[in-house]
Structures are given as structure tokens and as C-alpha cells.
Design a protein around this motif. Structure first.
Motif, mmCIF file in Angstrom:
data_model
loop_
_atom_site.group_PDB
_atom_site.id
_atom_site.type_symbol
_atom_site.label_atom_id
_atom_site.label_comp_id
_atom_site.label_asym_id
_atom_site.label_seq_id
_atom_site.Cartn_x
_atom_site.Cartn_y
_atom_site.Cartn_z
ATOM 1 N N ASP A 1 0.788 -1.231 0.000
ATOM 2 C CA ASP A 1 0.000 0.000 0.000
ATOM 3 C C ASP A 1 0.820 1.281 0.000
ATOM 4 O O ASP A 1 0.338 2.321 -0.467
ATOM 5 C CB ASP A 1 -0.917 0.032 1.227
ATOM 6 N N ARG B 1 -8.862 2.034 -13.331
ATOM 7 C CA ARG B 1 -7.642 2.690 -12.840
ATOM 8 C C ARG B 1 -6.415 2.226 -13.624
ATOM 9 O O ARG B 1 -5.534 3.035 -13.933
ATOM 10 C CB ARG B 1 -7.456 2.423 -11.349
ATOM 11 N N LEU C 1 -3.880 4.707 -15.611
ATOM 12 C CA LEU C 1 -2.455 4.784 -15.315
ATOM 13 C C LEU C 1 -1.614 4.509 -16.561
ATOM 14 O O LEU C 1 -0.585 5.159 -16.782
ATOM 15 C CB LEU C 1 -2.092 3.805 -14.196
ATOM 16 N N LYS D 1 -1.581 7.519 -18.539
ATOM 17 C CA LYS D 1 -0.727 8.518 -17.887
ATOM 18 C C LYS D 1 0.735 8.361 -18.297
ATOM 19 O O LYS D 1 1.452 9.356 -18.464
ATOM 20 C CB LYS D 1 -0.860 8.392 -16.363
ATOM 21 N N LEU E 1 2.292 2.619 -9.350
ATOM 22 C CA LEU E 1 1.369 3.668 -8.915
ATOM 23 C C LEU E 1 -0.016 3.128 -8.568
ATOM 24 O O LEU E 1 -0.877 3.885 -8.105
ATOM 25 C CB LEU E 1 1.232 4.716 -10.021
ATOM 26 N N ASN F 1 -1.643 1.401 -6.286
ATOM 27 C CA ASN F 1 -2.286 1.577 -4.981
ATOM 28 C C ASN F 1 -1.978 2.928 -4.349
ATOM 29 O O ASN F 1 -2.074 3.078 -3.128
ATOM 30 C CB ASN F 1 -1.884 0.434 -4.038
ATOM 31 N N GLU F 2 -1.625 3.910 -5.180
ATOM 32 C CA GLU F 2 -1.349 5.282 -4.736
ATOM 33 C C GLU F 2 -0.365 5.316 -3.567
ATOM 34 O O GLU F 2 -0.683 5.793 -2.477
ATOM 35 C CB GLU F 2 -2.660 5.981 -4.359
ATOM 36 N N ASP G 1 2.978 6.067 -1.077
ATOM 37 C CA ASP G 1 3.652 7.261 -0.568
ATOM 38 C C ASP G 1 4.997 7.472 -1.260
ATOM 39 O O ASP G 1 5.454 8.603 -1.418
ATOM 40 C CB ASP G 1 3.904 7.131 0.938
ATOM 41 N N GLU H 1 4.138 16.206 -9.209
ATOM 42 C CA GLU H 1 2.803 15.952 -8.672
ATOM 43 C C GLU H 1 2.821 15.671 -7.175
ATOM 44 O O GLU H 1 1.766 15.458 -6.570
ATOM 45 C CB GLU H 1 2.161 14.774 -9.405
ATOM 46 N N LYS I 1 4.918 13.231 -5.515
ATOM 47 C CA LYS I 1 5.394 11.929 -5.074
ATOM 48 C C LYS I 1 6.799 12.026 -4.475
ATOM 49 O O LYS I 1 7.625 12.829 -4.933
ATOM 50 C CB LYS I 1 5.432 10.941 -6.242
#
Length: 220
Positions: free
Chosen positions: A83, A121, A125, A128, A156, A158-159, A161, A190, A192
Motif C-alpha cells: 500500500d 484505474r 495509469l 498517464k 502507482l 495503490n497510490e 507514498d 505531482e 510523489k
């Protein structure tokens, strides 16, 4: 976001102990773009594996978002890997028998995201990273640069950190390398947090801070 204090990693090789890391003190703030540089055998990949919770330090403390990672169970470490951290490797690590979209969906399957949301999603992506027309192609039908774009999209999913990239352009030609690095630049713009492990000064030049490691120690 990340703090390491006195981190050591020692491997037992037959009857010999090999010190890969010899006392690493390091802080990385949220939103930083950091390159970790060093020659082969310097310990940079071992450091990345510890930051990414793929390995545990033999000694020392690792704090991630105020959580003492070195104290976590294997289940909690797996949750962080799933995650909170997106991995991009030199060899892409894609499954060859499924499509680009399905490769990007894999982390979302492990997280329990429903099929419709995963599909949508994954396609977003891939668009993107410039692969909107290749979503149904398998890795064997893609160039090296396209495979790495799929790997970035998967990282990317699971978005996370942090994006952790280990020699992400090592198998690419110069033109494709620059295209991949532009994607990392965009992700940093963005917001990250990006950590790139590399021996290539041109790759490291895209980062905003460069950490040099040699013989298991940070040298500047």
C-alpha cells in the motif's frame, strides 16, 4: 517520512559474515526526489530493500511515518509493501502471459479492489505513462521502454507514498532512458516522494538530492 539510525545489514555467507551496510544514518522528507549512488557492491540496493521493507536491518532503527518498521510483523511489512511503496526494477518484473492492464491490476487485486475499479484505474495509469494504445498487449509484444512504463504504472496502482526505483533505466537506450526519467520528473512535480538507486550520474542528475554510498557507508 523516512529515518534510519545506525542501520547495519550483515549477511552470513557460509562461515563468513559480510557487512553490506555499516551504520547508515539517513532522513528523507516527504516530497523529496533522492538519488542513492554508488558502485557495484556498495550497499545501495541493500539500502533500498530495507527502505522498501523487502529486508530487515541486522541492527539499527528504521522509522517510516513515525512507525518503527524494524518491530513490525511480516504481515504488517507486507501491507506497507502493498500500500505504501511502489517498486520499479531494472528488469521490469512483469508477468509475461498477461496483458499490460492485467499486470497493472495485480497490486489492486491483492488489496481487494473490485474488478470494475481495477480495470478503470489500470487503463488510466497506462494512459498517464503514454501507453493508452497498448493496454491489451503482453510484455513480449512491448519494447523495453514500454515495459518499464507498464512497471511504473503498476508501481502507482495503490497510490503509494514512495516510488522506489532500482536502476530503472539500466536496460534502456539513451533516448528511452530520457523518456522514462521525464515520467519520474512529472511524478515528483505531482508531489510523489521518489528514491532512485543508480550508478549513472545522468540518472542521478534528475534528483534534487544525491546520496553517495561506498562500502556500506554514506560518504557525503
Amino acid at each position: 517520512m523516512i529515518e534510519l539510525k545506525g542501520v547495519k545489514k550483515i549477511y552470513q555467507m557460509d562461515h563468513v559474515k559480510v557487512a553490506a551496510l555499516r551504520g547508515i544514518d539517513l532522513k528523507i522528507e516527504e516530497g523529496e526526489y533522492v538519488a542513492i549512488m554508488g558502485p557495484s557492491g556498495s550497499g545501495k540496493s541493500t539500502l533500498m530493500h530495507i527502505i522498501g521493507c523487502l529486508d530487515r536491518p541486522t541492527e539499527g532503527l528504521y522509522i517510516f511515518r513515525n512507525t518503527p518498521v524494524h518491530e513490525l510483523t511480516e504481515e504488517k511489512l507486507a501491507e506497507i509493501r502493498r500500500d505504501r511503496v511502489g517498486f520499479v526494477f531494472q528488469n521490469f518484473n512483469l508477468l509475461p502471459r498477461i496483458t499490460a492492464r492485467e499486470n497493472v491490476e495485480l497490486p489492486m487485486i491483492y488489496k481487494g479492489i473490485k474488478a470494475k475499479e481495477r480495470h478503470q484505474r489500470a487503463v488510466e495509469l497506462l494512459r498517464k505513462v503514454g501507453l493508452g494504445a497498448r493496454v491489451n498487449h503482453k510484455p513480449t509484444e512491448l519494447s523495453g521502454g514500454e515495459r518499464q512504463r507498464v512497471a511504473i504504472a503498476r508501481a502507482l496502482a495503490n497510490e503509494p507514498d514512495i516510488i522506489l526505483a532500482d536502476e530503472p533505466t539500466g536496460n534502456l537506450d539513451t533516448k528511452t532512458e530520457e523518456e522514462i526519467l521525464k515520467i519520474f520528473d512529472q511524478l515528483w512535480d505531482e508531489g510523489k516522494t521518489i528514491i532512485v538507486v543508480t550508478h549513472d550520474p545522468e540518472v542521478a542528475a534528475h534528483a534534487k538530492r544525491i546520496i553517495h554510498i561506498r562500502d556500506g557507508k554514506i560518504v557525503d
